[in-house]
Design a protein around this motif. Structure first.
Motif: not given
Length: 556
Positions: A473-483, A535-546
């Motif tokens: 519906g209108p709701w979305k929950i999001v969780s980012i690793f490792p937080q 070794v983690q792989g893959g490109p992505g964003g920076n959700p930590s807000g550095a």
């Protein structure tokens, strides 16, 4: 045999006519006239706003024509990164259930084996059984071993590359500096001819397949690798965008947002994503730095432009063969635009030529990806809207009402049941002695042909590398690793995901978390802490807000 075929065709024709509710089609003289041709086009690492019909300044007249004569969705979701998206797309399963829970690498469990399992049938296998010629031209990326290549998974013809990325040019005399473009054609390893551009060659083979099909219906999966890095494009296309990006990313994002609102893609009443802390102020750059960054976006735009030119060739061929009126075209992207790089322990090859040329290994980076994903938050590899939102365009002359713009809220898993319904193809409970995974998605036929919205109360789920999300519906929950902490957003008012409401609505978080846990159990999702590669792989964003860093000339 003929009696069986005629019965099958009659059922398929009734099904398509019931779904489409359109006047009776004129006969094409083919024994399979009741079955539509289907072309599924996927572009790679393209952001939500990178087509003209979704707000871009990039010249995409063919794609905009498909949108004007067809249907666009405001909300269509992918799996945020290449291989998991393709696993869901090709099989109609959540990617863990298909065997690609992390990437095309084996982490030691069936849900994370890195190739498509036999319980999850491909478009090729199901549609071939329904009388279709099945073709794939472009990127595979769901199984490196030749036992799991396209021709072994139901595709009659395949031309393209197996892995996740490829150069667009092969400059053989410089092979010590630039890796060759290694391709596969029908299980045979080949090389791209020097001077050829891969986007053009992918289209050349697609067109040859369309011609080969004759009077039989065909399914074509046209999987371009553009505009995925490396940034390489023909000089004449790059020249079209000379100085277009001198305004910088902040101004361009505002320009795109204004166009999206005018087009009806964006709602002016909704919140938009806040300025990304990784994106630096354009005016803080030196003149030379600005020139470098302009060039990156000029080449990126040229790569998208070239895809559009090639789709014009495909349309022209359909018209020439009198197949256009009986062909459904669906166009999507595999994930949002690519932001920053997660450290991988390996270096990208060093560029041996200027940006745009063969040997260039630059990529768009978050400064411009921030524009590509307008008006959303974050990038590829995260389950924020900027990572999982795709443009969606569907075109089917005289059957899809032109100029339709719908909310949609569809997902990759919905395309397989849609195509199978249109093709009159039964999805078997067993295939070659193996019990199949049932399809979790819903058919989009009513949405496409009657503009009936999908059920608002169904839940959609994401997990990849510990990043999780649920949309209902209108709701979305999001969780980012490792937080590993749930955030809650109301996408009806805040699709930019600017305001976390988790503390205000703990009951909603609790309910959606329970649904996630139940989904994870039935989909064989494991806690990422147990599986995390060394070794983690893959490109992505920076959700930590550095804190932002000054952009560099090269990312490795």
């Amino acid at each position: 045999m003929m009696k069986r075929v005629l019965i099958s065709l009659t059922l398929a024709t009734l099904l398509v006519n019931a779904s489409v509710a359109q006047p009776k089609k004129r006969s094409t003289g083919s024994a399979n006239a009741g079955k539509p041709n289907i072309i599924l086009v996927m572009v790679d690492d393209l952001g939500y706003s990178d087509f003209g019909a979704y707000g871009s300044e990039i010249r995409t007249p063919t794609i905009d024509k498909l949108a004007a004569e067809g249907l666009r969705l405001r909300e269509f979701y992918n799996n945020s990164i290449c291989a998991p998206t393709r696993a869901s797309l090709i099989t109609g399963q959540y990617h863990h259930k298909a065997g690609v829970g992390y990437f095309n690498v084996n982490l030691g469990l069936p849900a994370y084996q890195g190739w498509l399992n036999k319980e999850s049938l491909t478009f090729g296998e199901v549609l071939k059984s329904a009388g279709y010629n099945t073709y794939l031209s472009g990127k595979w990326h769901v199984g490196n071993d030749s036992l799991y290549w396209p021709n072994q998974r139901g595709f009659d013809r395949f031309y393209g590359f197996i892995g996740g990325a490829s150069n667009f040019y092969d400059i053989s005399p410089y092979k010590d500096k630039v890796p060759p473009v290694e391709l596969v054609e029908n299980n045979k390893r080949i090389r791209l001819e020097p001077g050829k551009y891969l986007t053009d060659e992918i289209t050349n083979h697609a067109i040859s397949y369309i011609n080969e099909s004759g009077n039989k219906p065909f399914f074509l999966y046209l999987a371009y690798n553009a505009p995925h890095w490396p940034l390489q494009a023909p000089a004449e296309d790059i020249a079209k965008y000379k100085d277009r990006y001198a305004i910088g990313w902040d101004s361009l994002r505002k320009e795109r947002l204004a166009k999206q609102i005018k087009l009806g893609i964006a709602d002016p009443k909704q919140s938009i994503a806040e300025h990304d802390p990784e994106v630096v102020d354009w005016q803080s750059l030196t003149y030379d730095e600005q020139q470098l960054w302009q060039r990156k976006m000029e080449v990126y735009a040229a790569m998208v432009d070239r895809v559009d030119q090639n789709l014009a060739r495909v349309l022209a061929e359909l018209q020439r063969l009198n197949k256009a009126d009986n062909t459904l075209i669906v166009l999507i992207s595999d994930n949002g635009a690519q932001g920053g790089l997660i450290p991988t322990g390996r270096k990208r090859p060093r560029s041996s030529g200027p940006i745009g040329s063969a040997g260039s290994y630059d990529y768009q980076e978050q400064n411009w990806a921030y524009v590509s994903n307008t008006p959303f938050r974050n990038y590829k590899a995260t389950p924020y809207e900027g990572g999982i939102s795709s443009p969606f365009i569907a075109w089917f002359p005289k059957k899809i009402k032109g100029g339709t713009l719908a909310k949609g809220t569809g997902h990759l898993i919905d395309l397989a049941p849609t195509f199978y319904e249109l093709a009159g193809a039964a999805y078997p409970q067993t295939f070659k002695g193996v019990k199949t995974n049932p399809l979790p998605g819903v058919s989009l036929t009513n949405l496409l042909f009657q503009q009936t919205e999908l059920p608002a109360d169904r839940a959609l789920f994401w997990e990849r590398a510990g990043n999780r999300a649920v949309r209902k519906g209108p709701w979305k929950i999001v969780s980012i690793f490792p937080q590993n902490k749930w955030q809650l957003f109301n996408l009806e008012t805040d699709r930019g995901e600017t305001t976390d409401l988790a503390s205000q609505h703990p009951d909603v978080v609790k309910t959606l978390n329970a649904e996630y846990e139940a989904w994870a159990k039935r989909t064989d999702v494991e806690p990422y802490e147990k599986l995390r590669p060394l070794v983690q792989g893959g490109p992505g964003g920076n959700p930590s807000g550095a804190a932002p860093t000054r952009p560099t000339a090269r990312v490795e």
